[in-house]
Scaffold this active site. Structure first.
Site, mmCIF file in Angstrom:
data_model
loop_
_atom_site.group_PDB
_atom_site.id
_atom_site.type_symbol
_atom_site.label_atom_id
_atom_site.label_comp_id
_atom_site.label_asym_id
_atom_site.label_seq_id
_atom_site.Cartn_x
_atom_site.Cartn_y
_atom_site.Cartn_z
ATOM 1 N N HIS A 48 15.552 15.320 34.091
ATOM 2 C CA HIS A 48 14.233 14.799 34.496
ATOM 3 C C HIS A 48 13.403 15.869 35.215
ATOM 4 O O HIS A 48 12.547 15.545 36.037
ATOM 5 C CB HIS A 48 14.374 13.528 35.344
ATOM 6 N N ASP A 50 12.220 18.547 33.142
ATOM 7 C CA ASP A 50 11.389 19.240 32.136
ATOM 8 C C ASP A 50 9.926 18.805 32.201
ATOM 9 O O ASP A 50 9.013 19.638 32.226
ATOM 10 C CB ASP A 50 11.970 19.134 30.712
ATOM 11 N N ALA A 135 23.283 8.008 22.631
ATOM 12 C CA ALA A 135 24.305 8.544 23.535
ATOM 13 C C ALA A 135 23.728 9.585 24.496
ATOM 14 O O ALA A 135 24.469 10.221 25.239
ATOM 15 C CB ALA A 135 25.451 9.162 22.725
ATOM 16 N N GLY A 136 22.415 9.775 24.470
ATOM 17 C CA GLY A 136 21.805 10.769 25.351
ATOM 18 C C GLY A 136 21.988 12.191 24.834
ATOM 19 O O GLY A 136 21.856 13.152 25.570
ATOM 20 N N ASP A 183 14.740 18.944 24.921
ATOM 21 C CA ASP A 183 15.647 18.666 23.803
ATOM 22 C C ASP A 183 15.232 19.472 22.573
ATOM 23 O O ASP A 183 16.051 20.130 21.935
ATOM 24 C CB ASP A 183 15.619 17.166 23.452
HETATM 25 C C1 GLA Z 1 15.223 12.764 27.554
HETATM 26 C C2 GLA Z 1 13.916 13.470 27.228
HETATM 27 C C3 GLA Z 1 13.918 14.892 27.788
HETATM 28 C C4 GLA Z 1 14.293 14.920 29.266
HETATM 29 C C5 GLA Z 1 15.553 14.095 29.499
HETATM 30 C C6 GLA Z 1 15.856 13.960 30.969
HETATM 31 O O1 GLA Z 1 16.280 13.366 26.879
HETATM 32 O O2 GLA Z 1 13.715 13.530 25.849
HETATM 33 O O3 GLA Z 1 12.664 15.486 27.582
HETATM 34 O O4 GLA Z 1 13.238 14.475 30.052
HETATM 35 O O5 GLA Z 1 15.458 12.798 28.950
HETATM 36 O O6 GLA Z 1 16.157 15.203 31.517
#
Ligand code: GLA
Length: 401
Positions: A48, A50, A135-136, A183
């Site tokens: 959080h 970026d 899954a993040g 990402d």
């Molecule tokens: C998601 C968003 C990213 C970033 C993360 C948290 O993956 O796509 O841009 O903000 O959450 O770090």
């Protein structure tokens, strides 16, 4: 991974899944013209940060989405999502991005390109791979980035590679999630055996060699599917922006990155406790990223583990983007000396924890964690090791003799 199979259709086959996709494409559409490999994103630390102009430390990981494509003479995208066995057609002259189906990620890229006057034509596409959804690990960004890259190659759009991550991120924001570009940057610019230190304010990046000396990263997937748009991702971003606007009334600053602890304390009475906590987390997380680089460069893995734990504590208590399942797995990991540190990864509210492990996790240890998680939450946790990978690329597509 690593299983090399030679089929009738392609010489360079990565694994069984890749092979199945090749076969599926052949059955549905005939000869493949272009194959793209897009990796998932793992983030060591810097969560959080970026979209707050901060620092992040992600790497492209060895889980992929592969796209098999060939042009068609119609103005249509004919899509087959092999992992969920679903098919969709997108009419390039009547784009609809409101759908909740998988084709939305393709439609938003097309819309973004059309808005920016790029010309694209019909394609047949089969895609799928080894990145678990929700899954993040940024499976949706892998789709968006992979598809954008594919279009750039296939239709000679001549978009410089340096611009692609930001375009992919802008396109993804058409879904309503006001995300950052970590990402997409990692997916495009990943380098095997390296993590990327990205300064999201200046967009400067440095490849950091990952000499892990027998340590490994593992992901524990809670199997709690997050849906970032439906959660409070956008509101976290708004909290930080609100603090910036408040302080900027009196101070000459234009970025959350410029908010120091001194500023925050000075203006504490003018913002809520919740807003204070959000920005305090961001300030500390940015410092942790830089400290993580030092720890990696000194091979101080116990320090890196501590930083991961501190990051999780902040994400859970101050930024409030964790969930009981993630907290449980982080706490559980602390019972085992070989797990040097863990934290939730990605947007939060579900998905994976990332764990820094000395050596490898034994099957007994994995079973103990799986059992405890099952007993507590009545669901399964998946555990796997992740390695770094190169960013997006074209996979050579040579027919076998
Ligand atoms: C998601 C968003 C990213 C970033 C993360 C948290 O993956 O796509 O841009 O903000 O959450 O770090």
């Amino acid at each position: 991974m690593g299983l090399v199979i030679k089929t009738q259709y392609n010489v360079y086959i990565k694994d069984k899944k890749f092979n199945q996709l090749a076969e599926k494409f052949h059955t549905l559409f005939g000869k493949t013209e272009l194959i793209i490999q897009a990796p998932a994103r793992v983030n060591i630390i810097g969560e959080h940060t970026d979209y707050n102009d901060g620092f992040v430390l992600p790497f492209a990981c060895d889980r992929y989405i592969w796209f098999f494509a060939s042009p068609n003479a119609e103005r249509k995208l004919k899509l087959h999502a092999a992992d969920i066995d679903q098919t969709a057609t997108i009419d390039l002259d009547h784009l609809q991005i409101e759908t909740s189906g998988f084709e939305r990620y393709f439609a938003i890229v097309c819309q973004y390109l059309q808005q920016n006057n790029y010309k694209i034509n019909g394609l047949n596409i089969v895609f799928g791979g080894t990145i678990p959804g929700g899954a993040g690990m940024s499976s949706s960004s892998a789709i968006t980035c992979g598809f954008l890259y594919l279009l750039n190659q296939q239709f000679n759009l001549n978009i410089p590679k340096s611009e692609l991550p930001f375009m992919a991120s802008n396109a993804e924001n058409l879904t309503g999630l006001n995300g950052g570009f970590m990402d997409q940057f990692a997916i495009f610019n990943g380098k095997k055996e390296h993590a990327i230190l990205l300064d999201c304010r200046d967009r400067n990046a440095r490849q950091i060699p990952l000499h892990l000396e027998g340590h490994h990263f593992y992901l524990f997937n809670t199997n709690v599917k997050h849906n970032l748009v439906d959660t409070e991702y956008n509101s976290r971003r708004q909290d930080c922006t609100d603090v910036l606007e408040q302080i900027a009334k009196s101070e000459n600053i234009s970025s959350v990155r410029a908010i120091t602890m001194e500023f925050l304390d000075q203006y504490a009475a003018e913002i809520s406790a919740k807003q204070y906590n959000r920005v305090q987390f961001v300030i500390k997380e940015n410092k942790r990223v830089l400290n993580a680089i030092k720890a990696i460069e000194k091979s101080d893995f116990s320090e890196l583990g501590k930083l991961l734990l501190q990051s999780h504590e902040g994400l859970s208590k101050k930024y409030e983007v964790s969930c009981p399942e993630l907290d449980f797995l982080v706490e559980k990991g602390q019972q085992y000396p070989s797990i040097l540190g863990s934290r939730m990864m990605g947007g939060g509210f579900g998905g994976c924890t990332i764990n820094l492990v000395k050596g490898e996790l034994s099957p007994q240890l994995c079973d103990a964690i799986k059992l405890a998680y099952q007993q507590k939450f009545g669901r399964q946790v998946d555990i796997w090791q992740v390695g770094s990978s190169d960013g997006i690329r074209v996979v050579p597509n040579k027919r076998a003799d």
